[in-house]
Design a protein around this motif. Structure first.
Motif, PDB file in Angstrom:
ATOM      1  N   MET A   1      -5.063   3.791 -14.632  1.00  0.00           N
ATOM      2  CA  MET A   1      -5.580   4.153 -13.041  1.00  0.00           C
ATOM      3  C   MET A   1      -4.685   4.837 -12.625  1.00  0.00           C
ATOM      4  SD  MET A   1      -7.849   1.746 -10.686  1.00  0.00           S
ATOM      5  CE  MET A   1      -6.514   0.662 -10.334  1.00  0.00           C
ATOM      6  N   LYS A   2      -5.127   5.748 -12.013  1.00  0.00           N
ATOM      7  CA  LYS A   2      -4.285   6.582 -10.914  1.00  0.00           C
ATOM      8  C   LYS A   2      -4.443   6.268  -9.510  1.00  0.00           C
ATOM      9  CE  LYS A   2      -3.444  11.274  -9.446  1.00  0.00           C
ATOM     10  NZ  LYS A   2      -3.978  12.664  -9.341  1.00  0.00           N
ATOM     11  N   SER A   3      -3.376   6.079  -8.677  1.00  0.00           N
ATOM     12  CA  SER A   3      -3.463   5.668  -7.378  1.00  0.00           C
ATOM     13  C   SER A   3      -2.735   6.050  -6.231  1.00  0.00           C
ATOM     14  CB  SER A   3      -3.031   4.118  -6.934  1.00  0.00           C
ATOM     15  OG  SER A   3      -2.772   3.717  -6.106  1.00  0.00           O
ATOM     16  N   ILE A   4      -3.508   6.626  -5.212  1.00  0.00           N
ATOM     17  CA  ILE A   4      -2.642   7.288  -3.990  1.00  0.00           C
ATOM     18  C   ILE A   4      -2.017   6.380  -3.168  1.00  0.00           C
ATOM     19  CG2 ILE A   4      -3.684   9.387  -4.533  1.00  0.00           C
ATOM     20  CD1 ILE A   4      -5.748   8.862  -1.959  1.00  0.00           C
ATOM     21  N   LEU A   5      -2.166   5.051  -3.443  1.00  0.00           N
ATOM     22  CA  LEU A   5      -1.682   4.022  -2.314  1.00  0.00           C
ATOM     23  C   LEU A   5      -0.545   4.267  -1.843  1.00  0.00           C
ATOM     24  CD1 LEU A   5      -2.522   1.400  -0.868  1.00  0.00           C
ATOM     25  CD2 LEU A   5      -1.802   0.096  -3.172  1.00  0.00           C
TER      26      LEU A   5
ATOM     27  N   SER B   1      -8.536  -0.894   0.676  1.00  0.00           N
ATOM     28  CA  SER B   1      -9.466   0.350   1.154  1.00  0.00           C
ATOM     29  C   SER B   1      -9.977   0.175   2.712  1.00  0.00           C
ATOM     30  CB  SER B   1     -10.702   0.663   0.068  1.00  0.00           C
ATOM     31  OG  SER B   1     -11.778  -0.226   0.591  1.00  0.00           O
ATOM     32  N   GLU B   2     -10.121  -1.126   3.117  1.00  0.00           N
ATOM     33  CA  GLU B   2     -10.663  -1.479   4.276  1.00  0.00           C
ATOM     34  C   GLU B   2      -9.530  -1.044   5.255  1.00  0.00           C
ATOM     35  OE1 GLU B   2     -12.372  -4.824   5.022  1.00  0.00           O
ATOM     36  OE2 GLU B   2     -14.268  -4.496   3.802  1.00  0.00           O
ATOM     37  N   ILE B   3      -8.390  -1.057   4.908  1.00  0.00           N
ATOM     38  CA  ILE B   3      -7.301  -1.184   5.803  1.00  0.00           C
ATOM     39  C   ILE B   3      -6.592   0.399   6.073  1.00  0.00           C
ATOM     40  CG2 ILE B   3      -4.388  -1.411   5.908  1.00  0.00           C
ATOM     41  CD1 ILE B   3      -6.019  -4.078   5.961  1.00  0.00           C
TER      42      ILE B   3
ATOM     43  N   LYS C   1       0.433   6.017   6.892  1.00  0.00           N
ATOM     44  CA  LYS C   1       0.240   5.253   8.117  1.00  0.00           C
ATOM     45  C   LYS C   1       1.429   4.437   8.398  1.00  0.00           C
ATOM     46  CE  LYS C   1      -4.389   4.251   8.194  1.00  0.00           C
ATOM     47  NZ  LYS C   1      -5.125   3.414   9.047  1.00  0.00           N
ATOM     48  N   LYS C   2       2.885   4.730   7.597  1.00  0.00           N
ATOM     49  CA  LYS C   2       3.920   3.955   8.001  1.00  0.00           C
ATOM     50  C   LYS C   2       3.794   2.521   7.900  1.00  0.00           C
ATOM     51  CE  LYS C   2       5.462   7.921  10.479  1.00  0.00           C
ATOM     52  NZ  LYS C   2       5.469   8.663  11.688  1.00  0.00           N
ATOM     53  N   ILE C   3       3.244   2.209   6.718  1.00  0.00           N
ATOM     54  CA  ILE C   3       2.972   0.659   6.536  1.00  0.00           C
ATOM     55  C   ILE C   3       4.099   0.404   5.409  1.00  0.00           C
ATOM     56  CG2 ILE C   3       1.448  -0.983   5.653  1.00  0.00           C
ATOM     57  CD1 ILE C   3      -0.800   0.456   7.148  1.00  0.00           C
ATOM     58  N   THR C   4       4.883  -0.576   5.559  1.00  0.00           N
ATOM     59  CA  THR C   4       5.593  -1.101   4.489  1.00  0.00           C
ATOM     60  C   THR C   4       4.924  -1.789   3.418  1.00  0.00           C
ATOM     61  OG1 THR C   4       6.224  -3.066   5.264  1.00  0.00           O
ATOM     62  CG2 THR C   4       7.633  -1.216   5.846  1.00  0.00           C
TER      63      THR C   4
ATOM     64  N   LEU D   1       1.543  -4.316   4.082  1.00  0.00           N
ATOM     65  CA  LEU D   1       0.247  -4.211   3.555  1.00  0.00           C
ATOM     66  C   LEU D   1      -0.071  -5.575   2.609  1.00  0.00           C
ATOM     67  CD1 LEU D   1      -2.227  -2.796   2.642  1.00  0.00           C
ATOM     68  CD2 LEU D   1      -0.864  -1.489   0.739  1.00  0.00           C
ATOM     69  N   ALA D   2       0.880  -6.239   2.109  1.00  0.00           N
ATOM     70  CA  ALA D   2       0.779  -7.381   1.356  1.00  0.00           C
ATOM     71  C   ALA D   2       0.144  -8.278   1.939  1.00  0.00           C
ATOM     72  CB  ALA D   2       2.143  -7.637   0.464  1.00  0.00           C
ATOM     73  N   THR D   3       0.868  -8.473   3.397  1.00  0.00           N
ATOM     74  CA  THR D   3       0.433  -9.609   4.422  1.00  0.00           C
ATOM     75  C   THR D   3      -0.933  -9.203   4.732  1.00  0.00           C
ATOM     76  OG1 THR D   3       2.905  -9.895   4.778  1.00  0.00           O
ATOM     77  CG2 THR D   3       1.067 -10.532   6.486  1.00  0.00           C
ATOM     78  N   LEU D   4      -1.239  -8.085   4.920  1.00  0.00           N
ATOM     79  CA  LEU D   4      -2.645  -7.616   5.486  1.00  0.00           C
ATOM     80  C   LEU D   4      -3.698  -8.176   4.535  1.00  0.00           C
ATOM     81  CD1 LEU D   4      -2.035  -4.404   7.164  1.00  0.00           C
ATOM     82  CD2 LEU D   4      -2.805  -6.420   8.226  1.00  0.00           C
TER      83      LEU D   4
END
Length: 69
Positions: A1-5, A49-51, A12-15, A19-22
Motif C-alpha cells: 500500500m502506498k501512502s502520502i502520510l 484521515s480526520e486529522i 501540516k508541520k506535525i511530528t 500524530l501518534a498522540t492524536l
C-alpha cells in the motif's frame, strides 16, 4: 500500500510523535505506516484521515501487489 502520510504530515508541520498522540498509537507505528511496513487498521486510517481533513483514499492507495493473494 502506498501512502502520502509523511508528505501530508510535513505540510501540516506535525511530528510523528504528535500524530501518534492524536490518534492513540506509538510513534513507531506512524513511522512504520510511512515506510510501508505496516498497514493501519480501518479505524486507525479513519482517525488519521480526520486529522488531515481528507479521505482515507487520498492518504492511502492500493498497489498492484495488494491485489495478489
Amino acid at each position: 500500500m502506498k501512502s502520502i502520510l509523511k508528505e501530508e504530515r510535513k505540510k501540516k508541520k506535525i511530528t510523528q510523535e504528535q500524530l501518534a498522540t492524536l490518534v492513540g498509537v506509538s510513534r513507531q507505528s506512524i513511522n512504520a505506516i510511512e515506510r510501508g511496513k505496516y498497514t493501519p487498521s480501518t479505524v486507525l486510517a479513519l482517525k488519521i484521515s480526520e486529522i488531515f481533513n481528507t479521505s482515507v483514499n487520498r492518504l492511502f492507495e492500493l498497489e498492484a501487489e495488494d491485489y495478489a493473494s
